[in-house]
Design a protein around this motif. Structure first.
Motif, PDB file in Angstrom:
ATOM      1  N   UNK A  14       0.844  -1.191   0.000  1.00  0.00           N
ATOM      2  CA  UNK A  14       0.000   0.000   0.000  1.00  0.00           C
ATOM      3  C   UNK A  14       0.879   1.240   0.000  1.00  0.00           C
ATOM      4  N   UNK A  15       0.582   2.163  -0.880  1.00  0.00           N
ATOM      5  CA  UNK A  15       1.180   3.501  -0.847  1.00  0.00           C
ATOM      6  C   UNK A  15       0.076   4.442  -0.399  1.00  0.00           C
ATOM      7  N   UNK A  16       0.183   4.954   0.820  1.00  0.00           N
ATOM      8  CA  UNK A  16      -0.890   5.745   1.412  1.00  0.00           C
ATOM      9  C   UNK A  16      -0.586   7.233   1.408  1.00  0.00           C
ATOM     10  N   UNK A  17      -1.620   8.048   1.201  1.00  0.00           N
ATOM     11  CA  UNK A  17      -1.498   9.502   1.199  1.00  0.00           C
ATOM     12  C   UNK A  17      -2.854  10.084   1.593  1.00  0.00           C
ATOM     13  N   UNK A  18      -2.974  11.417   1.566  1.00  0.00           N
ATOM     14  CA  UNK A  18      -4.275  12.012   1.889  1.00  0.00           C
ATOM     15  C   UNK A  18      -4.605  13.147   0.935  1.00  0.00           C
ATOM     16  N   UNK A  19      -5.907  13.367   0.756  1.00  0.00           N
ATOM     17  CA  UNK A  19      -6.418  14.279  -0.263  1.00  0.00           C
ATOM     18  C   UNK A  19      -6.762  15.663   0.263  1.00  0.00           C
ATOM     19  N   UNK A  20      -6.840  15.836   1.578  1.00  0.00           N
ATOM     20  CA  UNK A  20      -7.259  17.117   2.144  1.00  0.00           C
ATOM     21  C   UNK A  20      -6.062  17.970   2.527  1.00  0.00           C
ATOM     22  N   UNK A  21      -6.299  19.262   2.686  1.00  0.00           N
ATOM     23  CA  UNK A  21      -5.278  20.231   3.095  1.00  0.00           C
ATOM     24  C   UNK A  21      -5.918  21.266   4.000  1.00  0.00           C
ATOM     25  N   UNK A  22      -5.127  21.938   4.845  1.00  0.00           N
ATOM     26  CA  UNK A  22      -5.694  23.020   5.661  1.00  0.00           C
ATOM     27  C   UNK A  22      -6.326  24.093   4.780  1.00  0.00           C
ATOM     28  N   UNK A  23      -7.431  24.632   5.233  1.00  0.00           N
ATOM     29  CA  UNK A  23      -8.172  25.589   4.407  1.00  0.00           C
ATOM     30  C   UNK A  23      -9.224  26.267   5.276  1.00  0.00           C
ATOM     31  N   UNK A  24     -10.165  26.927   4.618  1.00  0.00           N
ATOM     32  CA  UNK A  24     -11.362  27.457   5.261  1.00  0.00           C
ATOM     33  C   UNK A  24     -12.555  26.738   4.642  1.00  0.00           C
ATOM     34  N   UNK A  28      -2.401  -3.706  11.888  1.00  0.00           N
ATOM     35  CA  UNK A  28      -1.235  -4.478  12.319  1.00  0.00           C
ATOM     36  C   UNK A  28      -0.241  -4.689  11.199  1.00  0.00           C
ATOM     37  N   UNK A  29      -0.294  -3.844  10.182  1.00  0.00           N
ATOM     38  CA  UNK A  29       0.532  -4.010   9.000  1.00  0.00           C
ATOM     39  C   UNK A  29       1.867  -3.276   9.187  1.00  0.00           C
ATOM     40  N   UNK A  30       2.941  -3.836   8.653  1.00  0.00           N
ATOM     41  CA  UNK A  30       4.242  -3.177   8.719  1.00  0.00           C
ATOM     42  C   UNK A  30       4.171  -1.865   7.946  1.00  0.00           C
ATOM     43  N   UNK A  40       0.087 -10.166   7.317  1.00  0.00           N
ATOM     44  CA  UNK A  40       1.445 -10.330   7.845  1.00  0.00           C
ATOM     45  C   UNK A  40       2.496 -10.243   6.747  1.00  0.00           C
ATOM     46  N   UNK A  41       2.097 -10.487   5.501  1.00  0.00           N
ATOM     47  CA  UNK A  41       3.024 -10.430   4.371  1.00  0.00           C
ATOM     48  C   UNK A  41       2.982  -9.078   3.661  1.00  0.00           C
ATOM     49  N   UNK A  42       2.311  -8.093   4.244  1.00  0.00           N
ATOM     50  CA  UNK A  42       2.050  -6.824   3.562  1.00  0.00           C
ATOM     51  C   UNK A  42       2.895  -5.683   4.120  1.00  0.00           C
ATOM     52  N   UNK A  43       2.935  -4.602   3.335  1.00  0.00           N
ATOM     53  CA  UNK A  43       3.611  -3.370   3.732  1.00  0.00           C
ATOM     54  C   UNK A  43       2.698  -2.177   3.441  1.00  0.00           C
ATOM     55  N   UNK A  44       2.867  -1.125   4.232  1.00  0.00           N
ATOM     56  CA  UNK A  44       2.270   0.172   3.922  1.00  0.00           C
ATOM     57  C   UNK A  44       3.363   1.233   3.961  1.00  0.00           C
TER      58      UNK A  44
END
Length: 428
Positions: free
Chosen positions: A82-92, A390-392, A302-306
């Motif tokens: 998994x390559x994780x990121x986020x879509x939101x940013x500080x704003x009003x 519980x993923x690495x 158990x065999x996964x990565x993030x």
């Protein structure tokens, strides 16, 4: 193509991506559009999903999107990267009854979202963007061009402003967007017009501000890239580009996945945030489609990565004392490995070794980041994902300056290098 040209091409594409993604909802839609053009099939959560190995898929939930590639040889216990990121940013964010004003000015009633550098939003042209929910329950995306501005008080009326600016978060952060009386105006109607719908049909909305200026390269040899929402669209874009490239001829022994969450800037505790159920739900449905029972799902986890990718702090030449005296990442010297003894980042020794291996495979230099002991450390989706599954997990990103500003600063080469490492990670 020379490395510098590839980096500039990537930065120009990132500028397009940010311009198309002024809100988390737009970002999720843009990810979906790009990946569908690359051969990914969009799935609906209410439908049955394919029950055989092989294929490229994605699912969108509001401002979050998860996309994955399943190898043809996948089994019930195949792990995931998994390559994780986020879509939101500080704003009003627009409040209820958002059309306000006084003294002949039209203003927008807004609430502060996340932790923006308030002064950086002054004297900039701003857009409004997000979703409108209509009377039949459907949602439409809406975005204006430059519409609002937070005008700063002139120095003649505040002679001490250069000794310290402090804004009242209620009374001094309401942007202007026109002239006239609020009783005869409707800011939601401006959004409805852009979306091509009747404003009378709006029953709900999630609308935020975004800097209207386009991302751009500058500096000696164009080494810098400035844009709004680099935190964290820089990582989202890197992941999209990497997944597109890795999907061609994909034959790894794991599932490659991009997971883009919403609401990281306010704690991730929502149905589309990293602390919510979306990632676990998608993983379970994938493994069920491969015939997995509970024990096989646990083996697959158990065999996964993030890899949790988010921006981090470059050393600031004017404020060097705010950084660790020895570990000082700088723009243009590679993506960063983020480390914190108190687990504000999820990186450990095993994660560091894995990250360095992926960087070596990609031919990319990397740097380390750690906070000054006297400066509190922020956090990311990394520890949340590790706790939920519980993923690495390893926390990484690119170094930037002006984090949480309306317009942030990155190194052009770092943006491209992050995507190169993500591709190596996906390919395995």
């Amino acid at each position: 193509m020379p490395a510098a040209s590839e980096s500039l091409t990537h930065a120009a594409d990132l500028a397009d991506f940010v311009a198309a993604s002024p809100s988390s909802f737009h970002a999720a839609a843009e990810v979906a559009t790009r990946l569908e053009a690359a051969g990914f099939t969009r799935l609906e959560e209410t439908d049955a999903w394919p029950d055989a190995p092989g294929g490229r898929f994605l699912v969108v939930r509001d401002g979050a999107v998860i996309a994955w590639v399943v190898p043809r040889g996948a089994t019930a216990s195949t792990g995931v990267r998994i390559f994780g990121a986020h879509s939101d940013s500080p704003a009003f964010k627009l409040k209820p009854q958002p059309t306000t004003g006084k003294l002949g000015w039209l203003q927008a009633g807004v609430e502060i979202y996340g932790g923006p550098l308030l002064n950086s939003w002054l004297d900039r042209e701003l857009r409004l963007a997000g979703r409108l929910v209509l009377d039949d329950g459907t949602s439409v995306l809406a975005a204006t061009g430059p519409l609002l501005r937070l005008p700063q008080l002139a120095i003649h009326l505040d002679r001490g402003v250069n000794d310290g600016l402090s804004l009242d978060k209620q009374s001094q952060t309401q942007p202007v967007w026109g002239l006239g009386e609020s009783a005869s105006a409707d800011i939601l109607a401006e959004l409805a017009r852009e979306a091509g719908v009747d404003a009378a049909r709006i029953r709900g909305y999630d609308i935020v501000t975004a800097d209207a200026a386009r991302g751009a390269t500058f500096g000696l040899d164009d080494v810098f890239f400035a844009s709004g929402r680099l935190d964290d669209l820089a990582s989202v874009h890197a992941g999209v580009v990497a997944l597109e490239r890795a999907a061609d001829g994909f034959d790894a022994e794991h599932i490659a996945m991009l997971a883009v969450f919403d609401h990281e800037e306010v704690g991730s505790g929502t149905r589309t945030g990293a602390a919510g159920p979306m990632l676990a739900d998608v993983l379970e449905r994938i493994w069920l489609s491969l015939g997995a029972d509970r024990e096989q799902q646990l083996r697959a986890l158990a065999a996964s990565w993030c890899v949790s990718s988010d921006v981090g702090h470059s050393v600031h030449p004017n404020f060097a004392d705010r950084h660790d005296p020895n570990v000082q990442p700088v723009l243009g010297s590679g993506p960063i490995l983020k480390i914190n003894a108190n687990q504000r980042y999820a990186t450990d020794g095993a994660g560091a070794a894995a990250w360095n291996a992926w960087c070596s495979e990609a031919g990319v230099a990397t740097q380390e980041f750690v906070s000054n002991n006297g400066v509190p450390c922020g956090s990311t989706i990394g520890p949340i994902t590790a706790t939920r599954l519980g993923i690495r997990t390893v926390d990484v990103g690119i170094p930037i300056l002006s984090m949480h500003s309306a317009r942030e600063l990155a190194g052009v080469s770092d943006l491209w290098d992050l995507s190169r490492v993500a591709e190596a990670y996906f390919r395995g």
